[in-house]
Structure formats: structure tokens, C-alpha cells
Design an enzyme around this catalytic site. Sequence first.
Site, PDB file in Angstrom:
ATOM      1  N   ASN A   9       0.854  -1.190   0.000  1.00  0.00           N
ATOM      2  CA  ASN A   9       0.000   0.000   0.000  1.00  0.00           C
ATOM      3  C   ASN A   9       0.898   1.252   0.000  1.00  0.00           C
ATOM      4  O   ASN A   9       1.533   1.577   0.990  1.00  0.00           O
ATOM      5  CB  ASN A   9      -0.895  -0.045   1.257  1.00  0.00           C
ATOM      6  CG  ASN A   9      -1.869   1.110   1.316  1.00  0.00           C
ATOM      7  OD1 ASN A   9      -1.530   2.221   0.938  1.00  0.00           O
ATOM      8  ND2 ASN A   9      -3.073   0.843   1.800  1.00  0.00           N
ATOM      9  N   ASP A  68      -1.133  -4.132   9.713  1.00  0.00           N
ATOM     10  CA  ASP A  68      -2.488  -4.486   9.291  1.00  0.00           C
ATOM     11  C   ASP A  68      -3.425  -3.561  10.033  1.00  0.00           C
ATOM     12  O   ASP A  68      -3.269  -3.316  11.231  1.00  0.00           O
ATOM     13  CB  ASP A  68      -2.844  -5.948   9.562  1.00  0.00           C
ATOM     14  CG  ASP A  68      -4.032  -6.368   8.694  1.00  0.00           C
ATOM     15  OD1 ASP A  68      -3.860  -6.504   7.472  1.00  0.00           O
ATOM     16  OD2 ASP A  68      -5.155  -6.508   9.235  1.00  0.00           O
ATOM     17  N   GLY A 153      -8.379   5.182   1.542  1.00  0.00           N
ATOM     18  CA  GLY A 153      -9.343   4.318   2.229  1.00  0.00           C
ATOM     19  C   GLY A 153     -10.549   5.083   2.759  1.00  0.00           C
ATOM     20  O   GLY A 153     -11.204   5.843   2.027  1.00  0.00           O
TER      21      GLY A 153
HETATM   22  P1  ITT Z   1      -0.955  -4.079   2.857  1.00  0.00           P
HETATM   23  O1  ITT Z   1      -1.657  -5.294   3.395  1.00  0.00           O
HETATM   24  O2  ITT Z   1      -0.144  -4.378   1.637  1.00  0.00           O
HETATM   25  O3  ITT Z   1      -0.174  -3.342   3.915  1.00  0.00           O
HETATM   26  P2  ITT Z   1      -3.652  -3.084   2.485  1.00  0.00           P
HETATM   27  O4  ITT Z   1      -4.248  -1.885   1.812  1.00  0.00           O
HETATM   28  O5  ITT Z   1      -4.134  -4.441   2.030  1.00  0.00           O
HETATM   29  O6  ITT Z   1      -2.059  -3.007   2.357  1.00  0.00           O
HETATM   30  P3  ITT Z   1      -4.737  -3.692   5.062  1.00  0.00           P
HETATM   31  O7  ITT Z   1      -4.828  -5.141   4.728  1.00  0.00           O
HETATM   32  O8  ITT Z   1      -4.174  -3.298   6.381  1.00  0.00           O
HETATM   33  O9  ITT Z   1      -3.844  -2.899   4.003  1.00  0.00           O
HETATM   34  O10 ITT Z   1      -6.178  -3.100   4.818  1.00  0.00           O
HETATM   35  C1  ITT Z   1      -6.591  -2.062   5.547  1.00  0.00           C
HETATM   36  C2  ITT Z   1      -7.661  -1.293   4.814  1.00  0.00           C
HETATM   37  O11 ITT Z   1      -8.227  -0.441   5.829  1.00  0.00           O
HETATM   38  C3  ITT Z   1      -7.076  -0.356   3.761  1.00  0.00           C
HETATM   39  O12 ITT Z   1      -7.106  -0.914   2.465  1.00  0.00           O
HETATM   40  C4  ITT Z   1      -7.993   0.866   3.894  1.00  0.00           C
HETATM   41  O13 ITT Z   1      -9.179   0.652   3.175  1.00  0.00           O
HETATM   42  C5  ITT Z   1      -8.334   0.869   5.380  1.00  0.00           C
HETATM   43  N1  ITT Z   1      -7.384   1.720   6.115  1.00  0.00           N
HETATM   44  C6  ITT Z   1      -6.294   1.337   6.835  1.00  0.00           C
HETATM   45  N2  ITT Z   1      -5.645   2.396   7.322  1.00  0.00           N
HETATM   46  C7  ITT Z   1      -6.317   3.474   6.904  1.00  0.00           C
HETATM   47  C8  ITT Z   1      -6.136   4.859   7.060  1.00  0.00           C
HETATM   48  O14 ITT Z   1      -5.092   5.368   7.698  1.00  0.00           O
HETATM   49  N3  ITT Z   1      -7.036   5.678   6.505  1.00  0.00           N
HETATM   50  C9  ITT Z   1      -8.091   5.181   5.833  1.00  0.00           C
HETATM   51  N4  ITT Z   1      -8.326   3.891   5.609  1.00  0.00           N
HETATM   52  C10 ITT Z   1      -7.446   3.036   6.139  1.00  0.00           C
END
Ligand code: ITT
Length: 197
Positions: A9, A68, A153
Amino acid sequence: MELCFATNNQHKLDEVSNRLGHTFSLRTLQDIGCTDELPETSGTISGNSRQKADYVWTHFGMSCFADDSGLEVDALNGEPGVDSAFYSGHRDSEQNIQKVLRNLSDKTNRKARFITVFTLVLHGLNAVLVEHQFEGIIEGQILTEPRGTGGFGYDPIFMPDGYDRTFAEMSMDEKGAISHRALALAKMIAYLKEQAN
Ligand code: ITT
């Protein structure tokens, strides 16, 4: 010390590198030649965080950390939670936001929080493997419609307590001073500094 941030991400990467001092040098998955999809099948935020860090350690032998994270909404019994990335069935922030707003449309309780768990896997002294987790939580409210264009997000619908702007209406520095990710990062940096002394 070099540490790989086990994330695909780019927004997380930008936020963390923006906050980083000189405690360690950040390496990306790209830097270490990892193009794999990281596993996230444990069913919990802390379990997925550990899975991602363990994957990079096991396959690339590199000290690393993973993040995560997710949004927990009280009136939705903690959803989207560990399913935050794919809540609508797609990795699509706009559709995920619309699903949260739809599910909350008849609810007055708008309380929610962002949670992140960092897992640090460190190749320590005498080749001992050290694994630690650091949690960051920020409380807030879900608005009735999106506001702002920054962040990523669920940022456009999340307003942290004590502020009158959503995360998406803040600069990266402002969000980075108070966010769940900043809190977990600060704990991890404090731990790393302790180890260095
Ligand atoms: P990685 O696993 O590769 O780190 P990812 O996007 O899949 O990236 P996650 O599995 O942790 O990350 O998913 C968390 C989701 O939650 C992310 O895709 C966003 O939609 C939301 N999220 C997490 N942190 C956030 C933030 O700071 N602001 C807004 N949304 C967030």
C-alpha cells in the site's frame, strides 16, 4: 539498521516514510525484490499483521515490519474491521465507503475507530529472532457523507475526536501527527531506540 516495510500500500509507505527520523533506513518490498501478494488469512488484524511480517522474514531473510489496519464501527458490531480492504467485495475505497454509509443510514451512533497493529521481526543479537507487536488506535465519528480528497481508504468519512475535519481534509503531516499508524510507529521507534542503547 535497514528495515523493510512489508506493505503493497503506497499510501501507508508514504505516511510512514514521512514520519520517519533516523532510527532506521526504510526498504520497500520493491527494494528487496518481493512482488508477491502477502498472506492475510488469519481472520484478525494482529494475526494478519504477523502473517505479513513473517512472510517477508521467511522468504527474504530481511528484518521487517508489517501494518495491518482497519476501521471498526460500533453500530456495525465492529465491521468492517479485518475486512476493511474488501468490505464491498472489491478493493475499492469508494464502494467500501458507500457500504459503510448505507449500513449506517438509520443509525445515530456514529462512533468508530481506526486500529493498526505493527509486527516487527528483527534479526537480533546472536541471531536471535525478536518479534514484537505495537498497536495504534484513534477514536472518532463516521460522517454522513465523504469530505476531503487527501489520504486514502475510509479517510473521507472519518473525523477524529477533537477535530472538525476528516483525515481526508488534513495534510499528511497533520494526519501523521495523530493517526493510529503514527501511534504504532512511535511505539516501534521507541522500542528500536531502547534496543540500540
Ligand atoms: P498491505 O496489506 O499491503 O499493507 P492493504 O491496503 O491491504 O495493504 P490492510 O490489509 O491493512 O492494508 O487493509 C486495511 C484497509 O483499511 C485499507 O485498504 C484501507 O481501506 C483501510 N485503512 C487502513 N488504514 C487506513 C487509514 O489510515 N485511513 C483510511 N483507511 C485506512
